[in-house]
Design a protein around this motif. Sequence first.
Motif, PDB file in Angstrom:
ATOM      1  N   TYR A  87       0.852  -1.184   0.000  1.00 43.78           N
ATOM      2  CA  TYR A  87       0.000   0.000   0.000  1.00 43.78           C
ATOM      3  C   TYR A  87       0.892   1.239   0.000  1.00 43.78           C
ATOM      4  N   LEU A  88       0.671   2.070  -0.988  1.00 41.81           N
ATOM      5  CA  LEU A  88       1.505   3.256  -1.187  1.00 41.81           C
ATOM      6  C   LEU A  88       0.722   4.515  -0.853  1.00 41.81           C
ATOM      7  N   CYS A  89       1.391   5.411  -0.161  1.00 42.64           N
ATOM      8  CA  CYS A  89       0.836   6.723   0.144  1.00 42.64           C
ATOM      9  C   CYS A  89       1.634   7.744  -0.669  1.00 42.64           C
ATOM     10  N   ALA A  90       0.964   8.732  -1.219  1.00 37.30           N
ATOM     11  CA  ALA A  90       1.652   9.769  -1.990  1.00 37.30           C
ATOM     12  C   ALA A  90       1.011  11.113  -1.700  1.00 37.30           C
ATOM     13  N   VAL A  91       1.821  12.152  -1.719  1.00 38.32           N
ATOM     14  CA  VAL A  91       1.323  13.504  -1.476  1.00 38.32           C
ATOM     15  C   VAL A  91       1.551  14.353  -2.718  1.00 38.32           C
ATOM     16  N   GLU A  92       0.516  15.091  -3.072  1.00 40.16           N
ATOM     17  CA  GLU A  92       0.570  15.977  -4.221  1.00 40.16           C
ATOM     18  C   GLU A  92       0.762  17.414  -3.748  1.00 40.16           C
ATOM     19  N   ARG A  93       1.605  18.140  -4.422  1.00 44.10           N
ATOM     20  CA  ARG A  93       1.847  19.535  -4.074  1.00 44.10           C
ATOM     21  C   ARG A  93       1.060  20.455  -4.994  1.00 44.10           C
ATOM     22  N   LEU A  94       0.781  21.650  -4.485  1.00 49.89           N
ATOM     23  CA  LEU A  94       0.030  22.630  -5.276  1.00 49.89           C
ATOM     24  C   LEU A  94       0.823  23.097  -6.483  1.00 49.89           C
ATOM     25  N   GLN A  95       2.128  23.201  -6.295  1.00 48.18           N
ATOM     26  CA  GLN A  95       2.960  23.629  -7.405  1.00 48.18           C
ATOM     27  C   GLN A  95       3.902  22.503  -7.766  1.00 48.18           C
ATOM     28  N   GLY A  96       4.617  22.635  -8.829  1.00 50.19           N
ATOM     29  CA  GLY A  96       5.591  21.618  -9.210  1.00 50.19           C
ATOM     30  C   GLY A  96       5.067  20.638 -10.223  1.00 50.19           C
ATOM     31  N   ALA A  97       4.197  21.106 -11.075  1.00 50.47           N
ATOM     32  CA  ALA A  97       3.727  20.300 -12.218  1.00 50.47           C
ATOM     33  C   ALA A  97       3.156  18.965 -11.784  1.00 50.47           C
ATOM     34  N   GLN A  98       2.387  18.974 -10.740  1.00 56.33           N
ATOM     35  CA  GLN A  98       1.643  17.795 -10.287  1.00 56.33           C
ATOM     36  C   GLN A  98       2.531  16.621  -9.920  1.00 56.33           C
ATOM     37  N   LYS A  99       3.722  16.879  -9.461  1.00 56.63           N
ATOM     38  CA  LYS A  99       4.557  15.776  -9.034  1.00 56.63           C
ATOM     39  C   LYS A  99       4.052  15.230  -7.709  1.00 56.63           C
ATOM     40  N   LEU A 100       4.132  13.894  -7.623  1.00 55.89           N
ATOM     41  CA  LEU A 100       3.767  13.225  -6.384  1.00 55.89           C
ATOM     42  C   LEU A 100       5.028  12.823  -5.629  1.00 55.89           C
ATOM     43  N   VAL A 101       4.954  12.890  -4.318  1.00 53.89           N
ATOM     44  CA  VAL A 101       6.020  12.373  -3.459  1.00 53.89           C
ATOM     45  C   VAL A 101       5.475  11.126  -2.783  1.00 53.89           C
ATOM     46  N   PHE A 102       6.125   9.995  -2.999  1.00 53.46           N
ATOM     47  CA  PHE A 102       5.654   8.721  -2.471  1.00 53.46           C
ATOM     48  C   PHE A 102       6.363   8.350  -1.183  1.00 53.46           C
ATOM     49  N   GLY A 103       5.651   7.632  -0.340  1.00 58.89           N
ATOM     50  CA  GLY A 103       6.263   6.985   0.810  1.00 58.89           C
ATOM     51  C   GLY A 103       6.899   5.665   0.397  1.00 58.89           C
ATOM     52  N   GLN A 104       7.477   4.977   1.390  1.00 54.18           N
ATOM     53  CA  GLN A 104       8.192   3.728   1.092  1.00 54.18           C
ATOM     54  C   GLN A 104       7.247   2.571   0.810  1.00 54.18           C
ATOM     55  N   GLY A 105       6.005   2.724   1.232  1.00 52.63           N
ATOM     56  CA  GLY A 105       5.054   1.632   1.063  1.00 52.63           C
ATOM     57  C   GLY A 105       4.993   0.744   2.302  1.00 52.63           C
ATOM     58  N   THR A 106       3.825   0.152   2.530  1.00 52.58           N
ATOM     59  CA  THR A 106       3.643  -0.869   3.581  1.00 52.58           C
ATOM     60  C   THR A 106       3.286  -2.173   2.890  1.00 52.58           C
ATOM     61  N   ARG A 107       4.096  -3.204   3.159  1.00 54.00           N
ATOM     62  CA  ARG A 107       3.796  -4.523   2.593  1.00 54.00           C
ATOM     63  C   ARG A 107       2.893  -5.262   3.569  1.00 54.00           C
TER      64      ARG A 107
END
Lengths: 112, 113
Positions: A87-107
């Motif tokens: 299960y992956l969590c990701a955060v979207e920023r208001l700026q920065g061309a819609q890039k997502l920052v992902f967490g490491q994931g939980t297996r």
Amino acid sequence: EDKVVQSPLSLVVHEGDTVTLNCSYEVTNFRSLLWYKQEKKAPTFLFMLTSSGIEKKSGRLSSILDKKELSSILNITATQTGDSAIYLCAVERLQGAQKLVFGQGTRLTINP
Amino acid sequence: DVKVTQSSRYLVKRTGEKVFLECVQDMDHENMFWYRQDPGLGLRLIYFSYDVKMKEKGDIPEGYSVSREKKERFSLILESASTNQTSMYLCASSPPGQNEKLFFGSGTQLSVL
């Protein structure tokens, strides 16, 4: 530096148990938080959260965002072996061309 | 249904080789992304493109380049493959401003020997 941290990194439970997965973030210009499920290769979208305190629900899965605590949880009730995935969590920023920052994931592994 | 297709599921290359990873999407999405996924590190963005011939560096662009000559195709290039580029590579696409509609390909597991 923007950061997304998930916990635990790995979790093994028995079928029928309820699990809670955590995601915390330090991100400038937060826009939204997204959860994905990755069973084999391609992650698939689960939830998008933008407002604090409003639960999103889909069957046995639910998620909520806490902007004050900069975190989110993903709950799965009455787990089934088919819930086994990363299960992956990701955060979207208001700026920065819609890039997502992902967490490491939980297996998550569900044993019968 | 959106389909994001990566040309290879598994690839084995030798150190120093030039490697091309191809990705094609069939939903006319403007945004396309290349990520690599490593255990304990999650997905990290290598490059992305929000239009034809446009590209921007992600968080880990070193050792990689990209090409987007057509809207539906986004290629990742390893100019001279190294062992630390052994990884799972995931391509994704989305309409602009709609990350909830981010669709991923099935990934390419690249091994560099």
